[in-house]
Design a protein around this motif. Structure first.
Motif, mmCIF file in Angstrom:
data_model
loop_
_atom_site.group_PDB
_atom_site.id
_atom_site.type_symbol
_atom_site.label_atom_id
_atom_site.label_comp_id
_atom_site.label_asym_id
_atom_site.label_seq_id
_atom_site.Cartn_x
_atom_site.Cartn_y
_atom_site.Cartn_z
ATOM 1 N N LEU A 120 2.210 -10.097 10.841
ATOM 2 C CA LEU A 120 2.580 -9.344 9.632
ATOM 3 C C LEU A 120 1.364 -9.160 8.732
ATOM 4 O O LEU A 120 1.171 -8.093 8.141
ATOM 5 C CB LEU A 120 3.695 -10.070 8.876
ATOM 6 C CG LEU A 120 5.047 -10.087 9.589
ATOM 7 C CD1 LEU A 120 6.057 -10.896 8.787
ATOM 8 C CD2 LEU A 120 5.549 -8.654 9.785
ATOM 9 N N ILE A 143 0.084 -5.588 7.423
ATOM 10 C CA ILE A 143 0.060 -5.232 6.001
ATOM 11 C C ILE A 143 -1.368 -4.942 5.547
ATOM 12 O O ILE A 143 -1.634 -3.920 4.907
ATOM 13 C CB ILE A 143 0.694 -6.356 5.149
ATOM 14 C CG1 ILE A 143 2.193 -6.443 5.462
ATOM 15 C CG2 ILE A 143 0.487 -6.106 3.660
ATOM 16 C CD1 ILE A 143 2.871 -7.696 4.960
ATOM 17 N N THR A 186 -2.710 -1.307 4.342
ATOM 18 C CA THR A 186 -3.246 -1.163 2.983
ATOM 19 C C THR A 186 -4.664 -0.589 3.009
ATOM 20 O O THR A 186 -4.965 0.369 2.287
ATOM 21 C CB THR A 186 -3.282 -2.539 2.277
ATOM 22 O OG1 THR A 186 -2.058 -3.205 2.536
ATOM 23 C CG2 THR A 186 -3.470 -2.388 0.798
ATOM 24 N N GLY A 211 -1.699 -2.964 13.610
ATOM 25 C CA GLY A 211 -2.347 -3.512 12.416
ATOM 26 C C GLY A 211 -3.851 -3.607 12.611
ATOM 27 O O GLY A 211 -4.634 -3.194 11.745
#
Lengths: 269, 258
Positions: A248, A252, A256, A157
């Motif tokens: 998370l 995310i 994105t 991430g």
């Protein structure tokens, strides 16, 4: 980035070949070659062990402290390698992005997979050391798997998020280098969390809300000793899910931002 | 920085043209002064400077390519040919308009993409093959043919940095021609190697033409346009100024300077 797309044959071939190349090139031209994947963390461990365990006499109350320390440093190296390589992947592979069309996440994932391979080799070393050190095999070892996975997803991430920004603002690489130094001391790797807890319980709890700290403590709990203080057994309030939410959240947000920005990587890199 | 986006769709329809381009626009944001780096960007924002200049490269292109056509794209340096090719290949996003690709497209924007000087010839063949979508097993099968075509078999275990540039291009070309696909995009890849190798390349293009493959060739060689292409377009300043018979377009191209 739908699921069939991720598993598509052409992308799998590409991911495999790029990872192989990354791994080969990393140790290209060195006499010891792949052995460095093992030697580097072992050497870092040796230094930390002499300085902290022997000279400063930290960690005497933790069972199997040397392996406990090795486990922490290995997972920390995994996190730093994953993020640094991942952040620079798009810039490093700029030549490919400018000349062929393929899903851009492949370069980021392939860069982090080299770190995953290194980490897995080192987990084998940890297990051997643990057995020598008198840790007995136990089903709790399996607990390390979700924790390692969490650490990987967090790294991914961060790599997606900062890597996308790094294409235009190369300052990110330098900022991350400094930030990671600071983070190192914010995570209980070389010092036991009990040291912090003895002066301030609040501080210890805040430290354990960091997903990196939470994951590493969980891995130690699973692999080395169930006396390890983890976020789960130390933080009693529902706040304990903060590390998971952060992980998370980064994943995310990273995915994105990456998806939106990746359309222009080829012209901006 | 808000940007609008056009579309690029891939379809598979045996009745439709191989490629359809409608009202295609593309511009780049070129950084003015030192707009790279965080500090400069923040200063520029504060001063109300955009930090980039908009460079319009493609200004509304419309054309279709039928299946089996061998299309030459010609134009001066900086006229937008390569940008067009990169949009067709899916490397750049169209800014406005739409591009429809019908069938499997194989782009050769440059030969030897991903070639690494530190790896051996053998390793580079597999790496480059993977970039073209070939698995290890498929590469194993064509491995010997590639080296035979390149005439470099005795160098396969040498690192690529020890190859001459001509040898590298020959190897790259030999891998590239293995790629399957309905539509081939070629950017200036005809002029490689010595005379003997040139002959081989030309045979390959003759073959493509004979087999009715759809080919788009960006080139500055009017000889090649006249020889291989069934149709050509001339792009100047981001617009198509001539579209038709290769001879006519080649003449128009040469007239650009007169």
């Amino acid at each position: 980035m739908s699921i069939p797309h991720v598993l598509n044959r052409k992308n799998r071939i590409l991911l495999k070949e790029l990872t192989k190349t990354d791994f080969k090139l990393r140790y290209q031209g060195s006499v010891l070659g792949y052995l460095w994947a093992l030697l580097r963390p072992l050497m870092m461990f040796a230094i930390l062990y002499v300085v902290f365990a022997k000279l400063l006499k930290i960690g005497g109350d933790i069972p199997h402290y040397p392996v406990y320390l090795l486990c922490g440093t290995t997972m920390w190296s995994f996190f730093t390698e994953c993020t640094s390589q991942g952040i620079q992947a798009i810039v490093n592979r700029g030549d490919l992005l400018r000349k062929i069309s393929f899903p851009k996440y492949i370069v980021v994932v392939s860069a982090t997979l080299t770190a995953v391979i290194n980490m897995l080799i080192n987990v084998v070393v940890i297990i051997i050391f643990a057995l020598i050190n008198g840790v007995s095999p136990s089903p709790t070892w399996l607990l390390a798997i979700p924790a390692i996975l969490e650490l990987y997803l967090l790294s991914l991430g961060i790599a997606f998020l900062l890597g996308s920004i790094n294409v235009k603002y190369r300052d990110i690489t330098s900022i991350w280098d400094v930030l990671i130094q600071a983070l190192f001391y914010a995570v209980p790797i070389i010092y036991p969390i009990t040291m912090v807890a003895s002066t301030s319980e609040i501080a210890a709890k805040i430290i354990l809300l960091n997903p990196i700290a939470q994951a590493i403590q969980d891995i130690r709990f699973g692999l080395i000793t169930s006396t390890t203080i983890t976020s789960w057994n130390y933080i009693t309030s529902p706040l304990v899910i903060i590390p998971i939410i952060l992980t998370l959240g980064f994943l995310i947000l990273g995915a994105t931002v990456f998806r939106r920005k990746s359309k222009f990587f080829a012209e901006e890199v | 920085m808000k940007r609008t986006l056009g579309t690029r769709t891939e379809i598979n329809d045996s009745d439709a043209p191989a490629i359809a381009v409608k009202n295609l626009h593309k511009s780049f944001h070129l950084p003015t002064e030192q707009a790279f780096g965080l500090k400069q960007t923040i200063f520029n924002r504060l001063r109300g400077i955009k930090g980039y200049k908009e460079q319009k490269v493609l200004k509304g292109l419309n054309f279709e390519i039928k299946r089996g056509e061998f299309l030459g794209i010609v134009g001066r340096n900086g006229s937008g040919k390569s940008t067009l090719l990169k949009i067709l290949a899916g490397i750049y996003y169209p800014e406005k308009g739409n591009v429809t690709i019908n069938g499997a497209l194989v782009p050769f924007i440059e030969l030897g993409v991903g070639f690494n000087p530190e790896l051996t010839g053998r390793e580079n063949v597999y790496l480059n093959g993977a970039l073209l979508g070939f698995s290890n097993a498929e590469m194993d099968k064509m491995y010997d043919d590639i080296w035979e075509f390149a005439e470099l078999k005795e160098f396969e275990d040498q690192k690529l940095k020890n190859y001459s540039s001509g040898m590298q291009v020959r190897l790259a070309f030999s891998i590239a021609i293995r790629a399957r696909g309905d539509i081939l995009l070629l950017d200036e890849v005809l002029a490689v190697g010595d005379a003997a190798f040139q002959k081989k390349c030309e045979d390959y293009f003759e073959n493509l033409k004979k087999n009715n493959r759809t080919v788009i060739l960006v080139t500055h060689s009017m000889d090649n346009v006249r020889r291989f292409c069934t149709r050509a377009i001339l792009i100047d300043d981001g617009k198509i100024i001539k579209d038709g018979k290769p001879d006519k377009v080649a003449d128009a191209y040469l007239k650009l300077w007169s």
